[in-house]
Design a protein around this motif. Structure first.
Motif, short mmCIF file in Angstrom:
data_model
loop_
_atom_site.label_atom_id
_atom_site.label_comp_id
_atom_site.label_asym_id
_atom_site.label_seq_id
_atom_site.Cartn_x
_atom_site.Cartn_y
_atom_site.Cartn_z
N ARG A 132 0.87 -1.18 0.00
CA ARG A 132 0.00 0.00 0.00
C ARG A 132 0.90 1.23 0.00
O ARG A 132 1.87 1.29 0.77
CB ARG A 132 -0.90 0.00 1.23
N ASN A 133 0.59 2.18 -0.85
CA ASN A 133 1.36 3.41 -0.96
C ASN A 133 0.48 4.57 -0.55
O ASN A 133 -0.64 4.71 -1.05
CB ASN A 133 1.84 3.62 -2.40
N LEU A 134 0.99 5.40 0.34
CA LEU A 134 0.26 6.57 0.80
C LEU A 134 1.13 7.80 0.60
O LEU A 134 2.35 7.74 0.75
CB LEU A 134 -0.08 6.44 2.30
N GLY A 135 0.49 8.91 0.29
CA GLY A 135 1.21 10.15 0.12
C GLY A 135 0.56 11.27 0.90
O GLY A 135 -0.63 11.21 1.22
N TRP A 136 1.37 12.27 1.21
CA TRP A 136 0.88 13.47 1.91
C TRP A 136 1.49 14.69 1.24
O TRP A 136 2.62 14.64 0.75
CB TRP A 136 1.28 13.45 3.38
N SER A 137 0.73 15.77 1.26
CA SER A 137 1.22 17.04 0.74
C SER A 137 1.29 18.04 1.88
O SER A 137 0.40 18.08 2.72
CB SER A 137 0.27 17.59 -0.32
N ALA A 138 2.36 18.82 1.90
CA ALA A 138 2.47 19.96 2.81
C ALA A 138 2.06 21.17 1.98
O ALA A 138 2.64 21.44 0.93
CB ALA A 138 3.88 20.12 3.33
#
Length: 85
Positions: A63-69
């Motif tokens: 599973r790949n998760l991403g976040w943006s600042a």
């Protein structure tokens, strides 16, 4: 990508929706800058469509998760976590 106009603007961390093309495009732009800055001429960053396929994959291996600042409406940071299943 331009620096935010105010250094006192709050940073908002937002989970990346890999199906939101604008959000993923902005995330990928920051990712590219970071990879190239950190690794220079030996950088081999993933291309946008590769990242899109990886992030949208709902397979059973990882599973790949991403976040943006985000500061003042602009993506200024990108985070990525890969979890083997």
């Amino acid at each position: 990508m331009t620096p935010p106009s105010s250094s006192s603007a709050p940073v908002e961390l937002v989970a990346l929706d890999p199906f939101d093309h604008a959000a993923l495009d902005a995330w990928h732009e920051v990712y590219l800058v970071a990879e190239r800055r950190e690794l220079g001429e030996v950088a081999t960053p993933l291309q946008l469509e590769e990242v899109r396929a990886i992030m949208q994959d709902t397979g059973s291996r990882a599973r790949n998760l991403g976040w943006s600042a985000i500061v003042a409406g602009e993506t200024v940071g990108a985070g990525w976590m890969r979890m083997p299943l």
